[in-house]
Design a protein around this motif. Structure first.
Motif, PDB file in Angstrom:
ATOM      1  N   LYS A   4      -5.808  10.371  -0.689  1.00  0.00           N
ATOM      2  CA  LYS A   4      -6.672   9.589  -1.419  1.00  0.00           C
ATOM      3  C   LYS A   4      -7.082   8.381  -0.247  1.00  0.00           C
ATOM      4  O   LYS A   4      -8.053   8.075  -0.543  1.00  0.00           O
ATOM      5  CB  LYS A   4      -5.848   8.668  -2.630  1.00  0.00           C
ATOM      6  CG  LYS A   4      -6.546   7.489  -3.121  1.00  0.00           C
ATOM      7  CD  LYS A   4      -5.746   6.829  -4.386  1.00  0.00           C
ATOM      8  CE  LYS A   4      -6.240   5.589  -4.872  1.00  0.00           C
ATOM      9  NZ  LYS A   4      -5.315   4.844  -5.701  1.00  0.00           N
ATOM     10  N   ARG A   5      -6.389   8.085   0.587  1.00  0.00           N
ATOM     11  CA  ARG A   5      -6.577   6.998   1.417  1.00  0.00           C
ATOM     12  C   ARG A   5      -7.203   7.504   2.480  1.00  0.00           C
ATOM     13  O   ARG A   5      -8.255   7.007   3.085  1.00  0.00           O
ATOM     14  CB  ARG A   5      -5.261   6.449   2.073  1.00  0.00           C
ATOM     15  CG  ARG A   5      -4.330   5.499   0.872  1.00  0.00           C
ATOM     16  CD  ARG A   5      -5.289   4.461   0.448  1.00  0.00           C
ATOM     17  NE  ARG A   5      -4.361   3.776  -0.550  1.00  0.00           N
ATOM     18  CZ  ARG A   5      -5.128   2.993  -1.347  1.00  0.00           C
ATOM     19  NH1 ARG A   5      -6.235   2.542  -1.209  1.00  0.00           N
ATOM     20  NH2 ARG A   5      -4.425   2.250  -2.054  1.00  0.00           N
ATOM     21  N   PHE A   6      -7.000   8.903   2.865  1.00  0.00           N
ATOM     22  CA  PHE A   6      -7.986   9.495   3.949  1.00  0.00           C
ATOM     23  C   PHE A   6      -9.409   9.567   3.553  1.00  0.00           C
ATOM     24  O   PHE A   6     -10.082   9.709   4.219  1.00  0.00           O
ATOM     25  CB  PHE A   6      -7.237  10.797   4.335  1.00  0.00           C
ATOM     26  CG  PHE A   6      -7.681  11.378   5.569  1.00  0.00           C
ATOM     27  CD1 PHE A   6      -7.718  10.778   6.803  1.00  0.00           C
ATOM     28  CD2 PHE A   6      -8.330  12.745   5.502  1.00  0.00           C
ATOM     29  CE1 PHE A   6      -8.192  11.179   7.990  1.00  0.00           C
ATOM     30  CE2 PHE A   6      -8.920  13.275   6.847  1.00  0.00           C
ATOM     31  CZ  PHE A   6      -8.777  12.545   7.794  1.00  0.00           C
TER      32      PHE A   6
ATOM     33  N   ILE B 127      -5.873   1.230   7.205  1.00  0.00           N
ATOM     34  CA  ILE B 127      -5.111   2.203   6.657  1.00  0.00           C
ATOM     35  C   ILE B 127      -4.959   3.394   7.553  1.00  0.00           C
ATOM     36  O   ILE B 127      -3.986   4.167   7.769  1.00  0.00           O
ATOM     37  CB  ILE B 127      -6.209   2.988   5.633  1.00  0.00           C
ATOM     38  CG1 ILE B 127      -6.205   1.925   4.564  1.00  0.00           C
ATOM     39  CG2 ILE B 127      -5.933   4.015   5.000  1.00  0.00           C
ATOM     40  CD1 ILE B 127      -7.394   2.242   3.433  1.00  0.00           C
ATOM     41  N   ILE B 128      -5.750   3.629   8.698  1.00  0.00           N
ATOM     42  CA  ILE B 128      -5.591   4.585   9.537  1.00  0.00           C
ATOM     43  C   ILE B 128      -4.334   4.436  10.421  1.00  0.00           C
ATOM     44  O   ILE B 128      -3.514   5.054  10.745  1.00  0.00           O
ATOM     45  CB  ILE B 128      -6.823   4.415  10.625  1.00  0.00           C
ATOM     46  CG1 ILE B 128      -8.055   5.199  10.019  1.00  0.00           C
ATOM     47  CG2 ILE B 128      -6.458   5.269  11.890  1.00  0.00           C
ATOM     48  CD1 ILE B 128      -7.820   6.652   9.617  1.00  0.00           C
ATOM     49  N   ASP B 129      -3.980   3.205  10.881  1.00  0.00           N
ATOM     50  CA  ASP B 129      -2.883   2.546  11.435  1.00  0.00           C
ATOM     51  C   ASP B 129      -1.674   3.094  10.668  1.00  0.00           C
ATOM     52  O   ASP B 129      -0.684   3.735  11.236  1.00  0.00           O
ATOM     53  CB  ASP B 129      -2.705   1.216  11.634  1.00  0.00           C
ATOM     54  CG  ASP B 129      -3.593   0.787  12.860  1.00  0.00           C
ATOM     55  OD1 ASP B 129      -4.196   1.631  13.589  1.00  0.00           O
ATOM     56  OD2 ASP B 129      -3.969  -0.420  12.846  1.00  0.00           O
ATOM     57  N   ARG B 130      -1.726   2.970   9.245  1.00  0.00           N
ATOM     58  CA  ARG B 130      -0.518   3.436   8.434  1.00  0.00           C
ATOM     59  C   ARG B 130      -0.236   4.819   8.311  1.00  0.00           C
ATOM     60  O   ARG B 130       0.461   5.489   8.237  1.00  0.00           O
ATOM     61  CB  ARG B 130      -0.609   2.723   7.058  1.00  0.00           C
ATOM     62  CG  ARG B 130      -0.173   1.124   7.401  1.00  0.00           C
ATOM     63  CD  ARG B 130      -1.055   0.376   5.820  1.00  0.00           C
ATOM     64  NE  ARG B 130      -0.202  -0.903   5.955  1.00  0.00           N
ATOM     65  CZ  ARG B 130      -0.752  -2.010   6.767  1.00  0.00           C
ATOM     66  NH1 ARG B 130      -1.669  -1.733   7.684  1.00  0.00           N
ATOM     67  NH2 ARG B 130      -0.134  -3.297   6.487  1.00  0.00           N
TER      68      ARG B 130
ATOM     69  N   LEU C  84       0.977  -1.111   0.007  1.00  0.00           N
ATOM     70  CA  LEU C  84       0.046  -0.021  -0.031  1.00  0.00           C
ATOM     71  C   LEU C  84       0.962   1.206   0.068  1.00  0.00           C
ATOM     72  O   LEU C  84       1.843   1.654   0.970  1.00  0.00           O
ATOM     73  CB  LEU C  84      -0.738  -0.163   1.179  1.00  0.00           C
ATOM     74  CG  LEU C  84      -2.037   1.049   1.230  1.00  0.00           C
ATOM     75  CD1 LEU C  84      -2.974   0.959   0.252  1.00  0.00           C
ATOM     76  CD2 LEU C  84      -2.544   1.164   2.788  1.00  0.00           C
ATOM     77  N   ALA C  85       0.769   1.855  -1.170  1.00  0.00           N
ATOM     78  CA  ALA C  85       1.828   3.106  -1.286  1.00  0.00           C
ATOM     79  C   ALA C  85       0.897   4.290  -0.748  1.00  0.00           C
ATOM     80  O   ALA C  85      -0.063   4.454  -0.988  1.00  0.00           O
ATOM     81  CB  ALA C  85       2.000   3.423  -2.604  1.00  0.00           C
ATOM     82  N   LEU C  86       1.867   5.113   0.090  1.00  0.00           N
ATOM     83  CA  LEU C  86       1.428   6.415   0.648  1.00  0.00           C
ATOM     84  C   LEU C  86       2.000   7.613   0.288  1.00  0.00           C
ATOM     85  O   LEU C  86       3.438   7.680   0.100  1.00  0.00           O
ATOM     86  CB  LEU C  86       1.365   6.353   2.165  1.00  0.00           C
ATOM     87  CG  LEU C  86       0.522   4.988   2.945  1.00  0.00           C
ATOM     88  CD1 LEU C  86       0.848   5.434   4.467  1.00  0.00           C
ATOM     89  CD2 LEU C  86      -0.783   5.382   2.696  1.00  0.00           C
ATOM     90  N   GLU C  87       1.268   8.517  -0.102  1.00  0.00           N
ATOM     91  CA  GLU C  87       1.621   9.812  -0.719  1.00  0.00           C
ATOM     92  C   GLU C  87       1.315  10.966   0.233  1.00  0.00           C
ATOM     93  O   GLU C  87       0.145  11.636  -0.071  1.00  0.00           O
ATOM     94  CB  GLU C  87       1.636  10.128  -2.215  1.00  0.00           C
ATOM     95  CG  GLU C  87       2.242   8.939  -3.137  1.00  0.00           C
ATOM     96  CD  GLU C  87       1.983   9.235  -4.571  1.00  0.00           C
ATOM     97  OE1 GLU C  87       1.540  10.286  -4.933  1.00  0.00           O
ATOM     98  OE2 GLU C  87       2.278   8.432  -5.294  1.00  0.00           O
TER      99      GLU C  87
END
Length: 444
Positions: free
Chosen positions: A338-340, A418-421, A291-294
């Motif tokens: 995007k993830r948020f 996702i929240i943890d990351r 899971l990529a995060l930007e």
């Protein structure tokens, strides 16, 4: 038995060839004990030589003292007293005799055994041969009852009197016992060190085996993830086609109501399958760490307003009121937009799904570098037992009816991951039949 030993050795050398770290262990196991034994033996040899040199000097000093008494024409009583004092302080000296050479033979003038006084020695030739060198002690080294023993002789010529011989016997049983005990302790210590090294070798072997198993398992999991991704991606294409044709059929006014009903069912089932496929893809990314995060700075109020606008049609369909309460000043947050957005969309969507009447409220606050988002609803609520299982995969809580509420049971699990990351936390406060509060807290 021999074949098993050979097999174990062959396996050990095979492991050492494939794992270079065991070369050091092999050196420790074989070379270190050998060096230890050689160094220990060299140390004891040096110690023995030093002790022998010291003992020979002590014998020489003893004989010098007795010779000085003879040269000073000391009486026999004085010699006996001196001998008694010497024996008291030196338990390793077992015999001392002072012998005078007379016409009748070698007469004992002083000795530790008073019964021998004024008797004659039988070993005349031994005295004369051993005492051939004047003023110099001669030592015979031999074993007596397996005990290292010395017999020392010295010839003393007293001017104007006669020739005397000094004889002493020294037993080294105590000294040798101490050396043997020290040597035994050294080899016992070596044994313990060897046991430790062998245990360390065994532990390293297990570690290497576990590492190899870990690598094999990791490769297997990667292959499984690739297979799952491929299968899930293959599902998406035909499902999208099915959904498209089903939509066309539902929009075709020339078809009968029965066909419309069937087409609607097909479209609904396709939607559910696409939702499942998307959730499975998300789970695969999270599980494999892909899971990529930007992260970038976003304005949270604007984002929530946009999400609520997108969800307005769902709320209107259920006659629900959506509210947004926030501070007057903008709230900025460093996160992956995007993830948020995915997290907030899932939580607000759940609030609308499980609320039959009333309101859904989103509250935004920022205090002490913490941004808090509280999503409140007046829905069915969640029991205390279900709250414990809320973030478990494939679990749907809150008396959800799969016939009316579409979902895979993975949404809350994905949301928490996702929240943890993103470096935040998620918690739930709920009363069954009253409503639910979902609280997001993110630093920043």
């Amino acid at each position: 038995m021999i074949s098993k030993i050979l097999f174990a050795l062959e396996r050990g050398f095979s492991i050492m060839r494939t794992n270079h770290r065991f070369v050091l262990v092999g050196v420790l196991v074989f070379v270190f004990p050998l060096l230890f034994v050689l160094l220990t033996q060299s140390f004891f040899d040096t110690a023995y030589n030093n002790v022998n040199t010291s003992e020979k000097r002590r014998v020489g000093l003893l004989h010098d003292s007795l010779a000085q008494l003879l040269l000073s024409r000391e009486e026999t009583a004085g010699l006996s007293t001196f001998i008694g004092a010497i024996l008291k302080d030196n338990p390793d000296i077992t015999k001392i005799r002072v012998v005078e050479e007379t016409a009748d033979g070698l007469q004992i003038l002083a000795a530790n055994d008073t019964k021998l006084l004024h008797t004659y020695e039988d070993s005349v030739e031994l005295y004369r041969s051993a005492g051939a060198a004047e003023n110099q002690s001669f030592i015979y080294e031999f074993a007596l009852d397996n005990v290292r023993t010395w017999q020392a002789f010295r010839r003393v010529d007293v001017p104007g009197q006669s020739t005397f011989y000094i004889f002493s016997e020294h037993s080294f049983s105590s000294l040798d016992s101490v050396f043997a005990a020290r040597q035994q302790q050294s080899y016992l210590g070596l044994t313990f060190i060897l046991i430790f090294i062998l245990l360390l070798t065994y532990w390293l072997t297990r570690q290497v085996n576990w590492h190899a198993r870990y690598l094999a398992l990791e490769a297997e999991l990667k292959e499984r993830d690739l297979l799952n991704d491929s299968v899930i991606h293959e599902f998406r294409t035909p499902l999208t086609v099915i959904k498209g044709y089903a939509s066309l059929l539902t929009e075709d006014a020339t078809l009968s109501s029965t066909v419309h009903t069937h087409a609607t069912s097909i479209k609904t089932s396709a939607d559910r399958l696409i939702l499942l496929v998307n959730d499975f893809l998300e789970v695969a990314r999270l599980s494999s760490g892909r899971l990529a995060l930007e992260k970038k700075e976003i304005e949270v109020s604007t984002l929530i307003t946009r999400i609520l606008a997108d969800m307005q049609s769902l709320a209107v369909a259920k006659q629900l009121e959506c509210r947004f309460e926030t501070t007057k000043r903008p709230v900025f947050l460093m996160t992956d937009e995007k993830r948020f957005t995915q997290v907030l969309t899932n939580l607000i969507s759940n609030a609308i799904k499980y609320t039959d009447k009333g309101t859904v409220t989103v509250m935004l606050a920022q205090r002490k570098n913490n941004t808090t988002i509280r999503i409140k609803d007046t829905g069915r609520g969640i029991s205390a037992a279900d709250q414990k299982r809320l973030f478990t995969p494939f679990v749907r809580v809150g008396a959800a009816d799969s016939s009316t509420v579409v979902g895979s049971g993975l949404g809350m699990w994905i949301t928490k991951q996702i929240i943890d990351r993103l470096g935040g936390t998620i918690s739930v406060e709920s009363i069954e039949g009253v409503g639910t509060h979902v609280i997001l807290t993110i630093k920043g």
